[in-house]
Scaffold this motif. Sequence first.
Motif, PDB file in Angstrom:
ATOM      1  N   UNK A  92      -4.359 -11.967  14.829  1.00 62.09           N
ATOM      2  CA  UNK A  92      -5.744 -11.297  15.314  1.00 62.09           C
ATOM      3  C   UNK A  92      -5.602  -9.718  14.740  1.00 62.09           C
ATOM      4  N   UNK A  93      -4.688  -9.142  15.071  1.00 58.24           N
ATOM      5  CA  UNK A  93      -4.640  -7.797  14.727  1.00 58.24           C
ATOM      6  C   UNK A  93      -4.712  -7.713  13.265  1.00 58.24           C
ATOM      7  N   UNK A  94      -4.066  -8.597  12.391  1.00 56.98           N
ATOM      8  CA  UNK A  94      -4.241  -8.453  10.882  1.00 56.98           C
ATOM      9  C   UNK A  94      -5.563  -8.560  10.561  1.00 56.98           C
ATOM     10  N   UNK A  95      -6.528  -9.558  11.232  1.00 61.34           N
ATOM     11  CA  UNK A  95      -7.692  -9.829  11.072  1.00 61.34           C
ATOM     12  C   UNK A  95      -8.589  -8.745  11.239  1.00 61.34           C
ATOM     13  N   UNK A  96      -8.363  -8.149  12.373  1.00 62.01           N
ATOM     14  CA  UNK A  96      -9.327  -7.013  12.834  1.00 62.01           C
ATOM     15  C   UNK A  96      -9.188  -5.826  11.849  1.00 62.01           C
ATOM     16  N   UNK A  97      -7.650  -5.502  11.539  1.00 54.56           N
ATOM     17  CA  UNK A  97      -7.520  -4.491  10.722  1.00 54.56           C
ATOM     18  C   UNK A  97      -8.328  -4.470   9.260  1.00 54.56           C
ATOM     19  N   UNK A  98      -8.243  -5.678   8.824  1.00 56.31           N
ATOM     20  CA  UNK A  98      -8.818  -5.941   7.374  1.00 56.31           C
ATOM     21  C   UNK A  98     -10.117  -5.779   7.543  1.00 56.31           C
ATOM     22  N   UNK A 139     -12.770  -2.446   5.893  1.00 53.70           N
ATOM     23  CA  UNK A 139     -13.706  -2.305   5.096  1.00 53.70           C
ATOM     24  C   UNK A 139     -14.947  -1.307   5.424  1.00 53.70           C
ATOM     25  N   UNK A 140     -14.928  -0.790   6.495  1.00 51.31           N
ATOM     26  CA  UNK A 140     -15.929   0.404   7.227  1.00 51.31           C
ATOM     27  C   UNK A 140     -15.370   1.473   7.153  1.00 51.31           C
ATOM     28  N   UNK A 141     -13.967   1.843   7.509  1.00 52.61           N
ATOM     29  CA  UNK A 141     -13.065   2.998   7.362  1.00 52.61           C
ATOM     30  C   UNK A 141     -12.001   2.878   6.772  1.00 52.61           C
ATOM     31  N   UNK A 142     -11.212   4.010   6.711  1.00 50.12           N
ATOM     32  CA  UNK A 142      -9.983   3.954   5.934  1.00 50.12           C
ATOM     33  C   UNK A 142      -8.767   3.975   6.855  1.00 50.12           C
ATOM     34  N   UNK A 143      -8.409   2.732   7.144  1.00 48.35           N
ATOM     35  CA  UNK A 143      -7.410   2.662   8.371  1.00 48.35           C
ATOM     36  C   UNK A 143      -5.816   2.490   7.496  1.00 48.35           C
ATOM     37  N   UNK A 157      -4.950  10.359  19.019  1.00 51.91           N
ATOM     38  CA  UNK A 157      -5.570  10.278  17.814  1.00 51.91           C
ATOM     39  C   UNK A 157      -6.547  11.490  17.783  1.00 51.91           C
ATOM     40  N   UNK A 158      -6.493  12.386  16.790  1.00 55.41           N
ATOM     41  CA  UNK A 158      -7.664  13.324  16.501  1.00 55.41           C
ATOM     42  C   UNK A 158      -8.940  12.695  15.970  1.00 55.41           C
ATOM     43  N   UNK A 159      -8.837  11.587  15.479  1.00 58.05           N
ATOM     44  CA  UNK A 159     -10.171  10.905  14.668  1.00 58.05           C
ATOM     45  C   UNK A 159     -10.827   9.845  15.568  1.00 58.05           C
ATOM     46  N   UNK A 160     -11.899  10.217  16.164  1.00 57.04           N
ATOM     47  CA  UNK A 160     -12.791   9.297  17.097  1.00 57.04           C
ATOM     48  C   UNK A 160     -13.012   7.964  16.592  1.00 57.04           C
ATOM     49  N   UNK A 161     -13.180   7.653  15.400  1.00 55.82           N
ATOM     50  CA  UNK A 161     -13.407   6.427  14.549  1.00 55.82           C
ATOM     51  C   UNK A 161     -12.238   5.602  14.672  1.00 55.82           C
ATOM     52  N   UNK A 162     -10.954   6.062  14.602  1.00 57.22           N
ATOM     53  CA  UNK A 162      -9.609   5.510  14.579  1.00 57.22           C
ATOM     54  C   UNK A 162      -9.467   4.921  16.384  1.00 57.22           C
ATOM     55  N   UNK A 163      -9.788   5.954  17.171  1.00 59.83           N
ATOM     56  CA  UNK A 163      -9.599   5.573  18.648  1.00 59.83           C
ATOM     57  C   UNK A 163     -10.558   4.243  18.726  1.00 59.83           C
ATOM     58  N   UNK A 164     -12.036   4.387  18.353  1.00 59.59           N
ATOM     59  CA  UNK A 164     -12.780   3.079  18.328  1.00 59.59           C
ATOM     60  C   UNK A 164     -12.380   1.968  18.166  1.00 59.59           C
ATOM     61  N   UNK A 165     -11.693   2.054  16.865  1.00 58.74           N
ATOM     62  CA  UNK A 165     -10.935   0.548  16.380  1.00 58.74           C
ATOM     63  C   UNK A 165      -9.785   0.316  17.317  1.00 58.74           C
ATOM     64  N   UNK A 166      -9.035   1.413  18.024  1.00 56.25           N
ATOM     65  CA  UNK A 166      -7.942   0.862  18.662  1.00 56.25           C
ATOM     66  C   UNK A 166      -8.299   0.311  20.196  1.00 56.25           C
ATOM     67  N   UNK A 167      -9.531   0.690  20.630  1.00 59.79           N
ATOM     68  CA  UNK A 167     -10.064   0.522  21.915  1.00 59.79           C
ATOM     69  C   UNK A 167     -10.413  -1.047  21.584  1.00 59.79           C
TER      70      UNK A 167
END
Length: 240
Positions: free
Chosen positions: A29-35, A39-43, A102-112
């Motif tokens: 599931x982690x892999x699927x969510x990451x991919x 597509x929307x942000x650079x992870x 993490x200093x980037x809010x977009x990444x925190x949104x992904x992680x949450x």
Amino acid sequence: MDQLKITFTELLASWQLSLSERQWSQFERYYQELVAWNEKMNLTAITDREQVFVKHFFDSISLSFFVPLGNVQTIADIGSGAGFPSIPLKIMFPHLKVTIVDSLNKRISFLQALVGELELDGVSCIHGRAEDVARMKEHRDRYDLVTARAVARLSVLNEFCLPFVKTDGLFAAMKGADPAEELAEAKYSLRELKGELELTHRFELPIEQSSRHIIIIRKKAATPAKYPRKAGTPLKQPLV
């Protein structure tokens, strides 16, 4: 059976780690969510399924080969990006209480969203600069183990990470190439931030056999009041 599942399970078994069906499902599931989010942000630049499992998931878990995580209760992951190494470690060691900064809010949104999707308890995701968060009493000199993977040079990382580590706790810096030059450069920052080099572990990532290094630093005393300096300063003016 899925060949990657067999390979991943065998790789972990070679380090005396067993993978349950639930853990395998969480990694999938982690892999699927990451991919999907990528597509929307650079992870990550790595999206091939096998490469994600080896270069991100297995590489993250490798910290446990050298630090006995059964003795660790609290872990802080500084500059975690897409959740490495803390989320794979949390999947494998569910008892861990994880704080991600993490200093980037977009990444925190992904992680949450990821933490919710994987049904992980005891994970806190904080949007902020490490230098600012380390000044908060609930995070300063508090964690058993602090990690950073591919974030900055060690002279900078020491100031980002050591303020989070409790006295006699550990900071583990996860690196690729031989860090000898970085270690030499970081001697002053180690002294200033009350860290002491314990060991540098080297191993080869399976399949592609690229080298990895894990630098283990022991925190010897509480963080001096003047550290960390204000946000942005450690990167511009490293302690060297």
